[in-house]
Design a protein around this motif. Structure first.
Motif, PDB file in Angstrom:
ATOM      1  N   LEU A 245      -0.893   0.918  -1.618  1.00 36.30           N
ATOM      2  CA  LEU A 245      -2.131   1.273  -0.929  1.00 36.30           C
ATOM      3  C   LEU A 245      -3.358   0.999  -1.797  1.00 36.30           C
ATOM      4  O   LEU A 245      -4.425   0.658  -1.284  1.00 36.30           O
ATOM      5  CB  LEU A 245      -2.089   2.750  -0.524  1.00 36.30           C
ATOM      6  CG  LEU A 245      -3.294   3.294   0.250  1.00 36.30           C
ATOM      7  CD1 LEU A 245      -3.532   2.495   1.519  1.00 36.30           C
ATOM      8  CD2 LEU A 245      -3.090   4.768   0.572  1.00 36.30           C
ATOM      9  N   VAL A 246      -3.205   1.151  -3.104  1.00 30.66           N
ATOM     10  CA  VAL A 246      -4.329   0.875  -4.006  1.00 30.66           C
ATOM     11  C   VAL A 246      -4.708  -0.604  -3.938  1.00 30.66           C
ATOM     12  O   VAL A 246      -5.883  -0.963  -3.804  1.00 30.66           O
ATOM     13  CB  VAL A 246      -3.977   1.274  -5.454  1.00 30.66           C
ATOM     14  CG1 VAL A 246      -5.121   0.923  -6.397  1.00 30.66           C
ATOM     15  CG2 VAL A 246      -3.672   2.755  -5.530  1.00 30.66           C
ATOM     16  N   GLY A 247      -3.699  -1.467  -4.012  1.00 28.50           N
ATOM     17  CA  GLY A 247      -3.974  -2.901  -3.896  1.00 28.50           C
ATOM     18  C   GLY A 247      -4.531  -3.268  -2.538  1.00 28.50           C
ATOM     19  O   GLY A 247      -5.428  -4.112  -2.420  1.00 28.50           O
ATOM     20  N   ALA A 248      -4.008  -2.612  -1.489  1.00 27.02           N
ATOM     21  CA  ALA A 248      -4.503  -2.886  -0.140  1.00 27.02           C
ATOM     22  C   ALA A 248      -5.955  -2.439   0.010  1.00 27.02           C
ATOM     23  O   ALA A 248      -6.747  -3.090   0.701  1.00 27.02           O
ATOM     24  CB  ALA A 248      -3.623  -2.183   0.888  1.00 27.02           C
ATOM     25  N   SER A 249      -6.322  -1.345  -0.635  1.00 25.25           N
ATOM     26  CA  SER A 249      -7.715  -0.873  -0.588  1.00 25.25           C
ATOM     27  C   SER A 249      -8.646  -1.877  -1.259  1.00 25.25           C
ATOM     28  O   SER A 249      -9.753  -2.141  -0.777  1.00 25.25           O
ATOM     29  CB  SER A 249      -7.833   0.489  -1.272  1.00 25.25           C
ATOM     30  OG  SER A 249      -7.050   1.454  -0.609  1.00 25.25           O
TER      31      SER A 249
END
Length: 267
Positions: free
Chosen positions: A244-248
């Protein structure tokens, strides 16, 4: 910049003194006006207002040009023709070509000087504007990175190591963490877009495009919020929580990626 301006002021003062020693010197009002412009340019330079200072120096040069010896005027006219054809574009180039075709005249010399000076000032203004915009974005980028590091230092990204979805109790912390990462991604994207700014953009275009870039950065950072809710609700499957961090970051960096992901989720 200061050294170049000081050299131009010295050269302008020397030109005024040389003009006073001519057989047919300029009118006292012309000399007084040229001196006043150089004095104002010196004050503007001390205040760091270099754009104004250079404009005043160039005004003084245009005032004195018609009073140069005719041979010197003709030589300056020929040099300006070459410079104008090399540097100018658009309507200024067309105007310079028309002046050159009309042949030498004192009025034509002043017109060529004005066209070249305007182009030079525009280039400097664009450069100063881009530098200010880059400084603003880099400052915001440093702030965003500092907030991310501060959040990580106090354990705000502990949820990243969860194997499954984060719980509801972690939602506020996840939202804040992903919002910061999305903001960082949008600012990085903004840096790349500024670096790719076309050289032929006019000053109003530079200002308006920066506003658009800023809005896109805000939207990109905000995209992390619906992304978190979509993942939390299970509508979007990203795997481990750390993805999710990379997707953000991607949501902030590329609004196209985020829109494509929303479109995929809607299906």
């Amino acid at each position: 910049m200061r050294e170049r301006l000081e050299a131009a002021l010295v050269a302008g003062g020397a030109a005024i003194e040389a003009a006073t020693r001519q057989a047919a010197p300029p009118a006292p009002a012309v000399l007084a006006s040229a001196r006043a412009r150089l004095a104002d340019a010196r004050v503007a330079g001390r205040q760091g207002r270099f754009y104004l200072a250079w404009d005043l120096v160039q005004q003084a040069e245009r005032l004195l040009s018609p009073w140069l010896p005719e041979a010197q005027q003709q030589q300056r006219f020929r040099c300006l023709q070459v410079e104008a054809l090399d540097k100018l574009g658009g309507w200024r180039r067309q105007a310079a070509e028309a002046v050159a075709q009309a042949g030498f005249s004192a009025e034509g010399l002043v017109t060529l000087l004005e066209l070249v000076h305007q182009d030079s000032q525009n280039r400097q203004h664009k450069l100063a504007l881009l530098q200010a915009q880059c400084a603003t974005v880099l400052g915001l980028l440093a702030v965003a990175l500092g907030l991310i590091l501060a959040e990580a230092a106090r354990g705000g990204y502990g949820w990243v190591w969860n194997e499954g979805l984060f719980g509801s109790e972690d939602l506020p912390r996840v939202l804040w963490s992903c919002l910061l990462v999305g903001l960082f991604g949008s600012l990085v994207s903004m840096c790349f877009r500024l670096a790719d700014t076309p050289q032929d953009h006019k000053i109003p275009q530079l200002r308006s495009s920066f506003v658009v870039l800023t809005l896109r950065a805000v939207v990109g950072a905000s995209a992390a919020v619906p992304l978190v809710f979509l993942v939390h609700s299970g509508l979007v499957q990203l795997g481990p929580a750390k993805v999710l961090v990379g997707a953000s970051f991607l949501a902030g960096f590329s609004e196209r990626w985020f829109v494509a992901m929303l479109d995929k989720a809607a299906r």
